[in-house]
Structure formats: C-alpha cells, structure tokens
Write a protein that holds these residues in place. Structure first.
Motif, PDB file in Angstrom:
ATOM      1  N   ASN A 158       0.814  -1.219   0.000  1.00  0.00           N
ATOM      2  CA  ASN A 158       0.000   0.000   0.000  1.00  0.00           C
ATOM      3  C   ASN A 158       0.848   1.269   0.000  1.00  0.00           C
ATOM      4  O   ASN A 158       0.585   2.199  -0.773  1.00  0.00           O
ATOM      5  N   SER A 159       1.887   1.315   0.855  1.00  0.00           N
ATOM      6  CA  SER A 159       2.721   2.519   0.929  1.00  0.00           C
ATOM      7  C   SER A 159       3.402   2.796  -0.404  1.00  0.00           C
ATOM      8  O   SER A 159       3.455   3.945  -0.866  1.00  0.00           O
ATOM      9  N   TYR A 160       3.916   1.745  -1.032  1.00  0.00           N
ATOM     10  CA  TYR A 160       4.576   1.938  -2.329  1.00  0.00           C
ATOM     11  C   TYR A 160       3.576   2.358  -3.402  1.00  0.00           C
ATOM     12  O   TYR A 160       3.882   3.202  -4.255  1.00  0.00           O
ATOM     13  N   ASP A 161       2.375   1.794  -3.357  1.00  0.00           N
ATOM     14  CA  ASP A 161       1.343   2.190  -4.320  1.00  0.00           C
ATOM     15  C   ASP A 161       0.999   3.669  -4.176  1.00  0.00           C
ATOM     16  O   ASP A 161       0.843   4.388  -5.172  1.00  0.00           O
ATOM     17  N   GLU A 162       0.866   4.124  -2.936  1.00  0.00           N
ATOM     18  CA  GLU A 162       0.526   5.525  -2.692  1.00  0.00           C
ATOM     19  C   GLU A 162       1.646   6.454  -3.149  1.00  0.00           C
ATOM     20  O   GLU A 162       1.400   7.507  -3.759  1.00  0.00           O
ATOM     21  N   MET A 163       2.892   6.089  -2.862  1.00  0.00           N
ATOM     22  CA  MET A 163       4.024   6.918  -3.282  1.00  0.00           C
ATOM     23  C   MET A 163       4.127   6.971  -4.803  1.00  0.00           C
ATOM     24  O   MET A 163       4.352   8.034  -5.392  1.00  0.00           O
ATOM     25  N   ARG A 164       3.960   5.815  -5.430  1.00  0.00           N
ATOM     26  CA  ARG A 164       4.053   5.748  -6.884  1.00  0.00           C
ATOM     27  C   ARG A 164       2.964   6.616  -7.531  1.00  0.00           C
ATOM     28  O   ARG A 164       3.219   7.359  -8.480  1.00  0.00           O
ATOM     29  N   ALA A 165       1.754   6.519  -7.000  1.00  0.00           N
ATOM     30  CA  ALA A 165       0.640   7.302  -7.539  1.00  0.00           C
ATOM     31  C   ALA A 165       0.881   8.801  -7.368  1.00  0.00           C
ATOM     32  O   ALA A 165       0.556   9.603  -8.252  1.00  0.00           O
ATOM     33  N   ALA A 166       1.461   9.192  -6.225  1.00  0.00           N
ATOM     34  CA  ALA A 166       1.737  10.615  -5.977  1.00  0.00           C
ATOM     35  C   ALA A 166       2.765  11.155  -6.966  1.00  0.00           C
ATOM     36  O   ALA A 166       2.614  12.264  -7.501  1.00  0.00           O
ATOM     37  N   LEU A 167       3.818  10.388  -7.222  1.00  0.00           N
ATOM     38  CA  LEU A 167       4.838  10.822  -8.179  1.00  0.00           C
ATOM     39  C   LEU A 167       4.244  10.943  -9.583  1.00  0.00           C
ATOM     40  O   LEU A 167       4.552  11.882 -10.326  1.00  0.00           O
ATOM     41  N   GLN A 169       1.122  11.578 -10.330  1.00  0.00           N
ATOM     42  CA  GLN A 169       0.236  12.743 -10.367  1.00  0.00           C
ATOM     43  C   GLN A 169       1.020  14.046 -10.432  1.00  0.00           C
ATOM     44  O   GLN A 169       0.655  14.971 -11.172  1.00  0.00           O
ATOM     45  N   ALA A 170       2.118  14.121  -9.676  1.00  0.00           N
ATOM     46  CA  ALA A 170       2.947  15.331  -9.702  1.00  0.00           C
ATOM     47  C   ALA A 170       3.547  15.550 -11.090  1.00  0.00           C
ATOM     48  O   ALA A 170       3.581  16.674 -11.608  1.00  0.00           O
ATOM     49  N   ALA A 171       4.014  14.454 -11.706  1.00  0.00           N
ATOM     50  CA  ALA A 171       4.584  14.549 -13.056  1.00  0.00           C
ATOM     51  C   ALA A 171       3.524  14.996 -14.056  1.00  0.00           C
ATOM     52  O   ALA A 171       3.797  15.801 -14.957  1.00  0.00           O
ATOM     53  N   ALA A 172       2.307  14.479 -13.892  1.00  0.00           N
ATOM     54  CA  ALA A 172       1.223  14.842 -14.808  1.00  0.00           C
ATOM     55  C   ALA A 172       0.907  16.329 -14.722  1.00  0.00           C
ATOM     56  O   ALA A 172       0.620  16.978 -15.733  1.00  0.00           O
ATOM     57  N   ARG A 173       0.966  16.874 -13.530  1.00  0.00           N
ATOM     58  CA  ARG A 173       0.697  18.312 -13.378  1.00  0.00           C
ATOM     59  C   ARG A 173       1.745  19.146 -14.104  1.00  0.00           C
ATOM     60  O   ARG A 173       1.427  20.174 -14.701  1.00  0.00           O
ATOM     61  N   LEU A 174       3.001  18.712 -14.043  1.00  0.00           N
ATOM     62  CA  LEU A 174       4.050  19.438 -14.760  1.00  0.00           C
ATOM     63  C   LEU A 174       3.881  19.283 -16.270  1.00  0.00           C
ATOM     64  O   LEU A 174       4.032  20.241 -17.030  1.00  0.00           O
ATOM     65  N   ASP A 175       3.559  18.071 -16.705  1.00  0.00           N
ATOM     66  CA  ASP A 175       3.389  17.810 -18.136  1.00  0.00           C
ATOM     67  C   ASP A 175       2.261  18.651 -18.726  1.00  0.00           C
ATOM     68  O   ASP A 175       2.347  19.118 -19.861  1.00  0.00           O
ATOM     69  N   LYS A 176       1.195  18.818 -17.942  1.00  0.00           N
ATOM     70  CA  LYS A 176       0.051  19.600 -18.421  1.00  0.00           C
ATOM     71  C   LYS A 176       0.291  21.101 -18.305  1.00  0.00           C
ATOM     72  O   LYS A 176      -0.557  21.902 -18.682  1.00  0.00           O
ATOM     73  N   LYS A 177       1.474  21.445 -17.760  1.00  0.00           N
ATOM     74  CA  LYS A 177       1.855  22.844 -17.582  1.00  0.00           C
ATOM     75  C   LYS A 177       0.809  23.615 -16.772  1.00  0.00           C
ATOM     76  O   LYS A 177       0.500  24.781 -17.036  1.00  0.00           O
ATOM     77  N   PRO A 400       9.542  10.448  -2.048  1.00  0.00           N
ATOM     78  CA  PRO A 400       8.280  10.049  -2.676  1.00  0.00           C
ATOM     79  C   PRO A 400       7.094  10.081  -1.723  1.00  0.00           C
ATOM     80  O   PRO A 400       5.973  10.398  -2.128  1.00  0.00           O
ATOM     81  N   ALA A 401       7.332   9.764  -0.439  1.00  0.00           N
ATOM     82  CA  ALA A 401       6.239   9.805   0.538  1.00  0.00           C
ATOM     83  C   ALA A 401       5.784  11.234   0.796  1.00  0.00           C
ATOM     84  O   ALA A 401       4.600  11.483   1.066  1.00  0.00           O
ATOM     85  N   CYS A 402       6.701  12.199   0.712  1.00  0.00           N
ATOM     86  CA  CYS A 402       6.339  13.601   0.953  1.00  0.00           C
ATOM     87  C   CYS A 402       5.364  14.128  -0.087  1.00  0.00           C
ATOM     88  O   CYS A 402       4.542  15.011   0.201  1.00  0.00           O
ATOM     89  N   TRP A 403       5.449  13.595  -1.314  1.00  0.00           N
ATOM     90  CA  TRP A 403       4.583  14.111  -2.371  1.00  0.00           C
ATOM     91  C   TRP A 403       3.121  13.743  -2.149  1.00  0.00           C
ATOM     92  O   TRP A 403       2.218  14.376  -2.712  1.00  0.00           O
ATOM     93  N   ILE A 404       2.835  12.766  -1.317  1.00  0.00           N
ATOM     94  CA  ILE A 404       1.438  12.406  -1.027  1.00  0.00           C
ATOM     95  C   ILE A 404       0.705  13.583  -0.394  1.00  0.00           C
ATOM     96  O   ILE A 404      -0.328  14.026  -0.913  1.00  0.00           O
ATOM     97  N   PRO A 405       1.195  14.164   0.722  1.00  0.00           N
ATOM     98  CA  PRO A 405       0.506  15.343   1.270  1.00  0.00           C
ATOM     99  C   PRO A 405       0.745  16.622   0.464  1.00  0.00           C
ATOM    100  O   PRO A 405      -0.132  17.498   0.428  1.00  0.00           O
ATOM    101  N   ILE A 406       1.911  16.756  -0.179  1.00  0.00           N
ATOM    102  CA  ILE A 406       2.215  18.000  -0.894  1.00  0.00           C
ATOM    103  C   ILE A 406       1.187  18.276  -1.991  1.00  0.00           C
ATOM    104  O   ILE A 406       0.809  19.432  -2.229  1.00  0.00           O
ATOM    105  N   LEU A 407       0.715  17.220  -2.650  1.00  0.00           N
ATOM    106  CA  LEU A 407      -0.253  17.407  -3.740  1.00  0.00           C
ATOM    107  C   LEU A 407      -1.577  17.984  -3.254  1.00  0.00           C
ATOM    108  O   LEU A 407      -2.396  18.419  -4.062  1.00  0.00           O
TER     109      LEU A 407
END
Length: 660
Positions: A158-167, A169-177, A400-407
C-alpha cells in the motif's frame, strides 16, 4: 576546522555525484527518476521481506515482530461489500515488540493448515494487544472456528502504491503545464515568494530565532523551512507557527510526519494549545488524551453513532439468518437467502450514509488534521485540499512519501534537521543514486531565503554542544543561559573522550554486525566508578543515563552486561541501552557512546556518516562520555578534530588512567 569539515560532510553527501542544481531538478524526468529509484527500493525491500519470512518458522516470525500467535477473535462486524471486520487479541508473548500498524496488509491464518487456511485483509485498528482487520470475505471461514489462529504481517504494497501514484500525479501536473507553483518551486524551476505582514508575530514564549521562524511561515506564499538543530525547540516553534497560521487564515491545516510517534507528539501539543485536532490513523502510544483525538474515537462519541450501531446490528441479524441456509437447499430457500442478503446490504448502505455524515461533520469542524505521510491519503481525507500542509521531521522523510501530502497543498512548511539521521533506505543502489537525499535537503540548498535556523538550544552544556555547532551549524548554535554551564556536580567535566588506543580492545565481527567486548566492559567499569559521586550529589533524584552504540551487536552485549551489574540495576529505570539511531529525538543527563570500532586496518564502516555522530553527541544534557580507539577513528578528519576539540577543553583521557 569548521569549513574543512563542512566540505567533508558535503563530499560524503554527494560522493556519488548526485548533482543538486536547478537545472537538474527541473528536468522533465525529475519524477521519472524518483519513480525508478522507488522501484529499486521496493524490489530490495520486497526481497528482504521474502528472505525474512519465506523460510522462517512461526516462532522466528513472531520474534521478528511479523506474526501474532496465538490470537483469539473477540468480535466480528459486517462492512460494506464483501468485507468482514474482525477484532482479535493476542493472548501470549505479549512482551514481544511487533511491526503491525494501521493501514498495513495482514492475513488471518490457522496453524493447523497454514499454507491453505488463510485470508488476507487490511489492518483498520491496532492498539496494545488488539487489532481489527477488514478481511476480504463476507463470513469467517469454518477453519477460523477451530482455534490455533494467528496473524501474519504481509509486505507493505500500500505505501509503495501511494508513493508511486503521488509521483505520477505530480509529473502529470508538470506535463500539463498547470499553474502549480508549489511543485515548480520544490523541483527548482521557480523561486518562492514572500509577503510582508502588517504586524510582526511576537510571543514571550519564543526566542528571537523561533519568532523569526514563525514570521517566515506566516509571510511565505508557498514555502517555508524551519531548520531545528537538537534541543532548539523545533516542535514548540512549529506548534506556535501552526496556531498563528490558523489565526491568520482560519483555514484548516494538514500536519504530517514520517512516524506515528512524531504525529502523536504534534497532535497532543496542538490540542494543548486549544486547537481542534483530528488524528487520522492509529497512534503509536495508547493514552486517553491521544485516543480522544483520533477520528475513530471522535466518531464513536458522536451523537449519531447509536443509530449506526442499531443499523449494523439489524444488518447482522439478517446476515445471520441468511447464513442458516447451507448447501443443498431449493429454489425458494435460495431466493429467501438472497432477499435476506439484499436487506442486510440495504441497511448497511444506510449505516454507511450516516457514518459519512458523522465523518464529514467531524472533519469540517477540525482546525488541524494530523496523519502520517502515507496516512495523508487515507480514504477519509483522500479528496480534501488544504491551504497549508506542514511536514515535520522532513529530513527523515523519504521524498516520494512527501509528495502524497504536498499534492493537497498550496503552501508547504518543512521542519527538521538535515544534519541528523536520514530516512532508512533498504537499497544501497537507490541510496547511492540519490534516494537518500530528502526533499528538505534539496530545498535548503535551492531556496536558502526560505530557511530559518533555530539558533538557541535548551538541552546541552555548551562544551557538549560546541563541536556540533562548529561542524554542522556554522558556529551559530548557542546554549541558553539555563543550560550553558549546568553540570552533574561541581568540578565535573561535562565532556570526556576516553582513548582506548593501545589497550588491545579490538573489535570482533559476527554476521554483519560488529562488537567490542573489552570496550563494553570498560564502559560499565567507568560508570561504576562514577556511581559514588552520582549517589552523593543526587540523593533525591538519580540522573538519567543512556549507553548507546552505532552497532546492534554491541548494544546486545551492553544490555547483557547491565543485567550482570547489580549495583547499576538498582537504578535500572534510569539507565537505557540502545542504538544511536533509536535515540534520535531523545535526551538524557548522561550519555555514554561506545564507538566499538578498533582494528589494524583503521576501518570505521558507517561511522563515516557523521550525521549519526551528530545525533549521538547531542543526546546528553550534562555529561557526554565518548569511548573509542583514536588510532582507528582519527583516519576521518571529523573524529581527529573532535579529539583535538576534547584536548583543548582538557577533556582527553587515556583508558589506561582508569585501569588499575
């Protein structure tokens, strides 16, 4: 000396040519690189778990904290869908520490046929010797009624799934500018902004650097960083900063940390300041005050919860009636069974709607929500967004865990100390390639204008503090007058380095750990020599003592020697023996450090990570005793210069002086 050692530290930090520059950080593959490192870490973690469990007996798994056995089922409760919540309790081996925690995956099993009789689920509560697991079944299997039950901890997907999903999502936000200013600042593409307040924050409870930190937090548009060296009141400052933010904005905050223990501390401190706190997840400690802050406890106390219990009881009655229809029944019985199950599900939906109302009511009234990093995506708050997110102990947090709350944030406050221990990483490759460098470390380098160093410490005698201040904090760390000169007794020396060079105290190796029997014996001989003075000068309250070492095998040996020292066992509640890593965040009146390493090749192993020694040396309030072999240690300039520092304070002694 200071500049040389700071340079040496950063050489150690970046010895694998991990380049922290805005150009590196803002490349579009920033999150792709992090994802790759996370995958390497997960593979290493999974392999270690497999090796630990695959060929291990139940007894070994239990001693490693990965199994509870035996257990009894205390209660069952129906959940939505095909899930059954089981409350269970371990009834034996209660003294063994364990790794079970809220949100982790686990399996209920029967020891009669452990390979086949098992059902998986997720831990929804863990406290003391009780646990609740939401099992992926709508009824208990027959074998669960035959006794010999246990619970295994499963690998933490679960923890790895959440971290992976957060990364992702963060990348997608940058890609979409998207105009996501915070992400662009944290990855080095943009600079943070600040605004001037109409009035400066002042508090008689805070010193000048602490007040400066709170003002930095208030004036930051996107990012503020509180750098809190040992004993400087980081938690106090952070709590006042959070309170000031709420008073300024009246907007709900999310406050997170890597460990449950850190979240617990903040939750209690914030509540003590009069803020309405909801703690999501289960606390590490079980106290009445802390439990009252948890979401589960507040839901249980809600006025509408009686209705939920009634509904669940009715649903359970219908489900029990349906279960009476066993195999070999006809069409009419089959239809009746279906009708009963449908009615149970309808009632459960009504109960779920009422629970959702209670949940929404509690969360909407909370001024602060607290959780772990991964817990920030708990289903109860998964879709919530916050003006401000605070990450405490950020220098110990895997990025990677920090990006979960940062988003979830518009504004971020990071607090911690990059010169203490980093996050634990299983994969040497992932660490070597940059996963060991935290988001806080990167942003301290990228955005110094966002950083405030807390400069006054309230723990250590100035002699104990002096070396760390010079090496790690550019000499800016000062001792408050209340602690600057405090001693165990008059004429006592607050700092001693005892050199075992030439004594023949050579290290030994067992498996992957190192120990030094002669040095361990010397530690207790020295403490026994100190005992009469301690008893004479502290007749009412014996001082607290820590004996620490970098090596677990040495700690095990030290513990066994303590058990063989009746005069010290008389003060057993005052003496703690543990690894350096386990003592981060703690303090004692007296601290002994057994350095352990002593060999002709002058190998010092992971003592070369001098952050570990910064932690060790800053645990002591009134007396620090470092025992080690200068011949081995001095190959690294950090230790050579520490020995010189001790000599300058007339704090250098040879072990021969204590051996008669």
């Amino acid at each position: 000396m200071r500049n040389h050692l700071v340079a040496q530290f950063f050489f150690f930090w970046f010895e694998n040519e991990v380049n922290i520059t805005p150009g590196y950080l803002c490349r579009m593959d920033y999150f792709k690189k992090l994802s790759t490192l996370l995958q390497i870490e997960e593979q290493s973690d999974r392999l270690a778990y497999k090796q630990l469990t695959e060929s291990s007996s139940l007894t070994v798994r239990r001693s490693n904290g990965l199994s509870w056995y035996p257990i009894v089922i205390r209660d069952t409760e129906m959940g939505l869908g095909d899930y059954l919540t089981v409350e269970l309790e371990r009834t034996n081996h209660l003294e063994i520490a364990h790794l079970f925690r809220f949100g982790a995956s686990a399996e209920l099993f029967s020891n009669r046929n452990p390979k086949e009789d098992r059902v998986e689920g997720v831990i929804t509560y863990q406290g003391g010797n009780k646990m609740k697991i939401s099992l992926r079944t709508d009824e208990l299997p027959d074998w669960a009624r035959d006794g010999q039950l246990g619970v295994n901890l499963l690998f933490d997907d679960n923890s790895y799934d959440e971290m992976r999903a957060a990364l992702k999502q963060a990348a997608a936000r940058l890609d979409k500018k998207e105009n996501d200013q915070l992400i662009r600042i944290l990855t080095g593409e943009k600079q943070p902004g600040f605004h001037e307040e109409g009035h400066m924050y002042t508090s008689a409870r805070l010193n000048s650097s602490q007040q400066h930190a709170v003002n930095k937090i208030l004036s930051a548009n996107e990012l503020a960083i509180v750098h809190g060296p040992p004993g400087t009141g980081k938690t106090t400052t952070l709590v006042q900063g959070i309170k000031a933010i709420y008073q300024q904005s009246h907007q709900q905050l999310l406050v997170v940390a890597p460990s449950n223990a850190a979240v617990d501390l903040l939750s209690e401190k914030l509540s003590d300041e009069g803020l309405t706190v909801v703690r999501v997840g289960n606390p590490a400690r079980v106290s009445e005050k802390l439990l009252s802050l948890t979401l589960d406890s507040q839901m249980a106390a809600h006025s509408q919860m009686k209705q939920v219990k009634k509904l669940k009881k009715r649903a359970n009655e219908f489900r029990e009636m349906a279960y009476k229809y066993k195999r070999n029944f006809g069409k009419a019985e089959r239809e009746q069974r279906k009708t009963l199950f449908d009615e149970a599900r309808n009632i459960l939906k009504e109960a779920a709607n009422t629970e959702q109302y209670i949940l929404d009511d509690l969360l909407s009234k909370a001024q602060v929500i607290t959780a772990t990093l991964v817990g920030a995506n708990h289903y109860t708050i998964r879709d919530r967004r916050f003006d401000t997110v605070v990450i405490d102990e950020a220098a110990q947090a895997l990025e990677p865990a920090c990006w979960i709350p940062i988003l979830k944030a518009k504004k971020l406050v990071l607090a911690g100390d990059p010169f203490q221990l980093p996050p634990t990483i299983k994969s040497e490759q992932a660490a070597r390639e940059g996963l060991n460098i935290t988001l806080m470390e990167k942003n301290v380098e990228l955005h110094p204008e966002a950083v405030v160093l807390l400069e006054e410490q309230y723990r250590m005698n100035k002699a104990i503090m002096g070396y760390s201040s010079a090496v790690f904090y550019k000499g800016k760390l000062k001792a408050h007058e209340s602690v600057a000169d405090h001693l165990l007794y008059d004429l006592d020396n607050p700092l001693i380095f005892i050199d075992t060079a030439g004594c023949g105290f050579e290290e030994k190796v067992e498996g992957t750990s190192t120990y030094n029997p002669e040095e361990a014996t010397f530690v207790f001989n020295h403490l026994r020599q100190l005992l009469p003075a301690l008893e004479a000068n502290h007749p009412a309250s014996f001082p607290s003592i820590a004996i620490i070492s970098p090596y677990k095998q040495q700690v095990d040996l030290l513990r066994s020697l303590l058990l063989q020292s009746p005069e010290l066992l008389a003060y057993g509640d005052k003496i703690a023996v543990n690894t350096i890593d386990s003592f981060q965040g703690q303090e004692r009146d007296i601290v002994y450090i057994s350095m352990t390493r002593s060999n002709p090749e002058n190998r010092i192993g992971f003592l070369s990570d001098i952050r570990r020694m910064n932690v060790a040396m800053t645990r002591a309030r009134k007396k620090l005793v470092v025992i080690g072999d200068s011949g081995t240690l001095a190959r690294l300039p950090f230790y050579a210069d520490f020995i010189t520092y001790a000599e300058q304070l007339n704090a250098y002694q040879s072990a021969w002086e204590h051996m008669g």
